[in-house]
Design an enzyme around this catalytic site. Structure first.
Site, PDB file in Angstrom:
ATOM      1  N   TYR A   1       0.808  -1.214   0.000  1.00 16.01           N
ATOM      2  CA  TYR A   1       0.000   0.000   0.000  1.00 16.01           C
ATOM      3  C   TYR A   1       0.847   1.272   0.000  1.00 16.01           C
ATOM      4  O   TYR A   1       0.366   2.341  -0.373  1.00 16.01           O
ATOM      5  CB  TYR A   1      -0.934   0.040   1.212  1.00 16.01           C
ATOM      6  CG  TYR A   1      -1.944  -1.067   1.291  1.00 16.01           C
ATOM      7  CD1 TYR A   1      -2.112  -2.001   0.272  1.00 16.01           C
ATOM      8  CD2 TYR A   1      -2.749  -1.198   2.420  1.00 16.01           C
ATOM      9  CE1 TYR A   1      -3.036  -3.022   0.375  1.00 16.01           C
ATOM     10  CE2 TYR A   1      -3.681  -2.212   2.532  1.00 16.01           C
ATOM     11  CZ  TYR A   1      -3.814  -3.126   1.502  1.00 16.01           C
ATOM     12  OH  TYR A   1      -4.736  -4.129   1.625  1.00 16.01           O
TER      13      TYR A   1
ATOM     14  N   HIS B   1       0.381 -11.684   1.754  1.00 19.15           N
ATOM     15  CA  HIS B   1      -0.664 -10.923   1.046  1.00 19.15           C
ATOM     16  C   HIS B   1      -1.438 -11.788   0.049  1.00 19.15           C
ATOM     17  O   HIS B   1      -2.652 -11.659  -0.078  1.00 19.15           O
ATOM     18  CB  HIS B   1      -0.042  -9.718   0.337  1.00 19.15           C
ATOM     19  CG  HIS B   1      -0.974  -8.576   0.180  1.00 19.15           C
ATOM     20  ND1 HIS B   1      -0.582  -7.269   0.145  1.00 19.15           N
ATOM     21  CD2 HIS B   1      -2.322  -8.521   0.050  1.00 19.15           C
ATOM     22  CE1 HIS B   1      -1.619  -6.474  -0.003  1.00 19.15           C
ATOM     23  NE2 HIS B   1      -2.690  -7.220  -0.073  1.00 19.15           N
TER      24      HIS B   1
END
Length: 276
Positions: A55, A110
């Site tokens: 991110y 992830h």
């Protein structure tokens, strides 16, 4: 215990409504407002703050939780391209430095990449033993690989699977949610409002009017109706955070749920996991 909280297998309780941060930090002009939104959520008790190295906003999250660390439950994630044994540990150390904390409460892979899951799990367990993370888990992992992880040495300590789950994406209801629930493993639902795409749907608007609520609250209440599920919507300003929080008090009726099923049918067969 009240129905606004949920426990991980180790007994740690968190608010069932957390705070996502995907796409936060991309606009310098919005940075202060985004930090205020996160801090407002913490004040309300929405203690989960979800971020990831991908991110690019871990420093923003670190700034938002400064002075409030004892009231937060920080989640971050390792990219699959870094998920070999050494790479996972180095990625975690970089995340710790950017967040400005000495331990991540929950650290996730992830999504599945080309490194063996067994190697990543080994690294996550080592990080836990070293005290750099309190718990480990995965994201975007479907049932067959979850079963594989559970069969590994220490694999039953996997704390969560974070998955895409909303009215438009219900595939996890077919088997994954039940499997996790049977093991006392909370599931974390990201994009529970489908990045806002659900808000204009007439069914949600009709149900929202019945409850004198916003469509966003209805979408969140629908996700939270599921036992064992945590929702992590993103709110870009404090008013949005306040509105999300009110979803914890909404109880959808059987009629509401029938209307939603008619508009967004539940899965009748196994569907490949949506998301990354």
């Amino acid at each position: 215990m009240d129905d606004k909280t949920i426990a991980f297998a180790d007994g740690t309780r968190v608010c069932r409504l957390g705070q996502g941060t995907w796409a936060m930090g991309k606009s310098p002009g919005r940075r202060d407002e985004e930090i205020r939104a996160l801090r407002r959520g913490i004040e309300l008790g929405m203690n989960i703050i979800d971020t990831a190295e991908m991110y690019g906003n871990e420093r923003l999250v670190g700034e938002a939780i400064r002075g409030l660390r004892d009231r937060t439950f920080v989640v971050s994630k390792c990219l699959p391209s870094n998920a070999d044994r050494r790479g996972t540990k180095r990625a975690c150390e970089r995340s710790l430095a950017r967040l400005g904390i000495d331990r991540i409460d929950l650290y996730l892979l992830h999504w599945k990449g080309h490194y063996p899951l067994s190697e990543t799990v080994q690294a996550l367990q080592e990080l836990q033993r070293e005290g750099k993370i309190a718990r480990w888990g995965v994201s975007n992992i479907d049932l067959p690989d979850m079963q594989l992880i559970a069969s590994m040495p220490g694999g039953d300590s996997c704390a969560t699977d974070q998955v895409l789950y909303n009215m438009c994406e219900r595939g996890v209801e077919y088997d994954l949610l039940g499997w996790c629930r049977d093991r006392g493993m909370p599931v974390m639902a990201y994009s529970p409002i489908a990045e806002g795409r659900l808000l204009a749907h007439p069914t949600l608007q009709t149900i929202a009017a019945r409850h004198d609520a916003t469509p966003a609250r209805i979408a969140l209440a629908w996700v939270l109706r599921q036992p064992g599920v945590i929702a992590i919507p993103k709110a870009g300003n404090p008013a949005h955070t306040d509105d999300d929080y009110l979803s914890l008090d909404i109880r959808l009726t059987d009629g509401d749920l029938r209307d939603i099923d008619a508009a967004f049918p539940p899965p009748a067969h196994r569907i490949p996991l949506a998301g990354w």
